[in-house]
Design a protein around this motif. Structure first.
Motif, mmCIF file in Angstrom:
data_model
loop_
_atom_site.group_PDB
_atom_site.id
_atom_site.type_symbol
_atom_site.label_atom_id
_atom_site.label_comp_id
_atom_site.label_asym_id
_atom_site.label_seq_id
_atom_site.Cartn_x
_atom_site.Cartn_y
_atom_site.Cartn_z
ATOM 1 N N UNK A 49 45.718 37.478 34.231
ATOM 2 C CA UNK A 49 46.060 38.302 33.123
ATOM 3 C C UNK A 49 45.686 39.561 32.758
ATOM 4 N N UNK A 50 44.336 39.454 33.313
ATOM 5 C CA UNK A 50 43.276 40.781 33.296
ATOM 6 C C UNK A 50 43.947 41.740 34.277
ATOM 7 N N UNK A 51 44.447 41.306 35.230
ATOM 8 C CA UNK A 51 45.035 42.130 36.281
ATOM 9 C C UNK A 51 46.461 42.682 35.850
ATOM 10 N N UNK A 52 47.122 42.035 35.177
ATOM 11 C CA UNK A 52 48.579 42.417 34.578
ATOM 12 C C UNK A 52 48.419 43.372 33.553
ATOM 13 N N UNK A 53 47.077 43.097 32.458
ATOM 14 C CA UNK A 53 46.946 43.975 31.568
ATOM 15 C C UNK A 53 46.728 45.384 31.914
ATOM 16 N N UNK A 54 45.946 45.332 32.859
ATOM 17 C CA UNK A 54 45.257 46.703 33.609
ATOM 18 C C UNK A 54 46.410 47.285 34.286
ATOM 19 N N UNK A 55 47.590 46.447 34.771
ATOM 20 C CA UNK A 55 48.635 47.332 35.465
ATOM 21 C C UNK A 55 49.568 47.831 34.443
ATOM 22 N N UNK A 56 49.782 47.069 33.299
ATOM 23 C CA UNK A 56 50.657 47.613 32.235
ATOM 24 C C UNK A 56 49.878 48.995 31.728
ATOM 25 N N UNK A 57 48.821 48.989 31.434
ATOM 26 C CA UNK A 57 48.064 49.961 30.884
ATOM 27 C C UNK A 57 47.974 51.304 31.768
ATOM 28 N N UNK A 58 47.990 50.950 33.116
ATOM 29 C CA UNK A 58 47.647 52.214 34.011
ATOM 30 C C UNK A 58 48.760 52.554 34.762
#
Length: 306
Positions: A49-58
């Motif tokens: 989830x942490x990776x996916x959040x970073x992926x969406x934000x950046x």
């Protein structure tokens, strides 16, 4: 809507439905890069989830996000890419073979790309026609010109195509391929075949590179030139050409005797190696003149910048 999307990511654990990031899409039932990385690194649902959040934000890919967060490294991403595209790849941390094998260890590097470029030239020279097939002997004037390094990496490059590739260590004066591929020294090999002491279990598969096989020298004989001059060596090459799609042969330096020229003649094709600022033009001329004494197809030359 955002909550629903986040729940979808949670349910899939990878976000395979987000079309903005092709590396997280699943095509034809194949695992995604995100799935491969997550499984290989035993990532928890919270880390995903942490990776996916970073992926969406950046706006980056899954692998880039995982590396940025310290949850994976570049080697993990390269390995995942290789797995997804069915591309044989040996991790830099895998000790199954030497770091000299840059095509296997660093398949996306500039050095590996140079070998693939050479591979394409050799395919056009040797394998695009319908005439007689040849093995390829890698020859050079002196020791240290880079024959073994080149032959080994060229064999790896060919093994990443369809079909089977065989790499033969015919340098029965100073063999080194068993070290490059971490094979057991002194086991049965080419010398055993040529002296009639072994006819089976001498060709060894290479771990992690399923289309690549190596025939080591085995025991270093006291009479290497006499062994390759025997009819048995030519018969062996012809037999192996019926069992493998490509056969590449490492040879002794011309300065050590006539072995390399004899081997090249029985292979039918040769590639000449030279080392920048080391190899003398006169030595190259002498060696090429010797090769031209027999019906050998000289497919080209390579200048080793090392």
């Amino acid at each position: 809507m955002q909550d629903a999307t986040q729940k979808q990511f949670s349910a899939s654990s990878l976000g395979v439905n987000d079309s903005r990031f092709p590396d997280t899409q699943q095509i034809g039932g194949e695992p995604t890069i995100g799935e491969i990385i997550s499984k290989a690194n035993n990532l928890s649902p919270e880390q995903i989830e942490q990776i996916l959040a970073y992926q969406r934000e950046n706006g980056v890919r899954f692998g880039e996000a995982a590396v940025a967060l310290g949850l994976a490294n570049t080697d993990d991403v390269m390995w995942a890419l290789a797995q997804q595209f069915h591309y044989p790849y040996s991790s830099e941390h895998d000790d199954a073979c030497s770091d000299e094998l840059v095509v296997a260890k660093q398949p996306f590097s500039a050095q590996a790309e140079a070998f693939r470029t050479t591979r394409s030239h050799l395919i056009m020279k040797l394998y695009s026609g319908v005439g007689q097939r040849h093995a390829l002997a890698v020859v050079s004037p002196r020791s240290g010109d880079g024959k073994t390094y080149f032959a080994a990496n060229m064999a790896v490059a060919f093994s990443q195509l369809s079909g089977r590739t065989l790499l033969i260590d015919a340098n029965m004066r100073n063999p080194r391929l068993h070290e490059v591929f971490h094979l057991k020294p002194g086991a049965a090999g080419l010398s055993s075949i040529l002296t009639g002491r072994a006819v089976s279990n001498v060709i060894q598969p290479v771990k992690g590179l399923p289309n690549l096989f190596v025939l080591p020298v085995g025991t270093v004989p006291p009479n290497p030139l006499e062994l390759v001059e025997r009819p048995a060596f030519g018969l062996l090459i012809r037999e192996l050409l019926t069992k493998f799609d490509r056969v590449i042969v490492d040879t002794p330096a011309a300065s050590q005797g006539m072995d390399g020229a004899v081997i090249a003649a029985k292979c039918g094709a040769a590639l000449v190696m030279a080392r920048q600022d080391v190899t003398h033009v006169s030595d190259m001329q002498t060696m090429v003149a010797t090769l031209r004494m027999s019906d050998i197809q000289i497919v080209g030359s390579v200048l080793n910048g090392y």
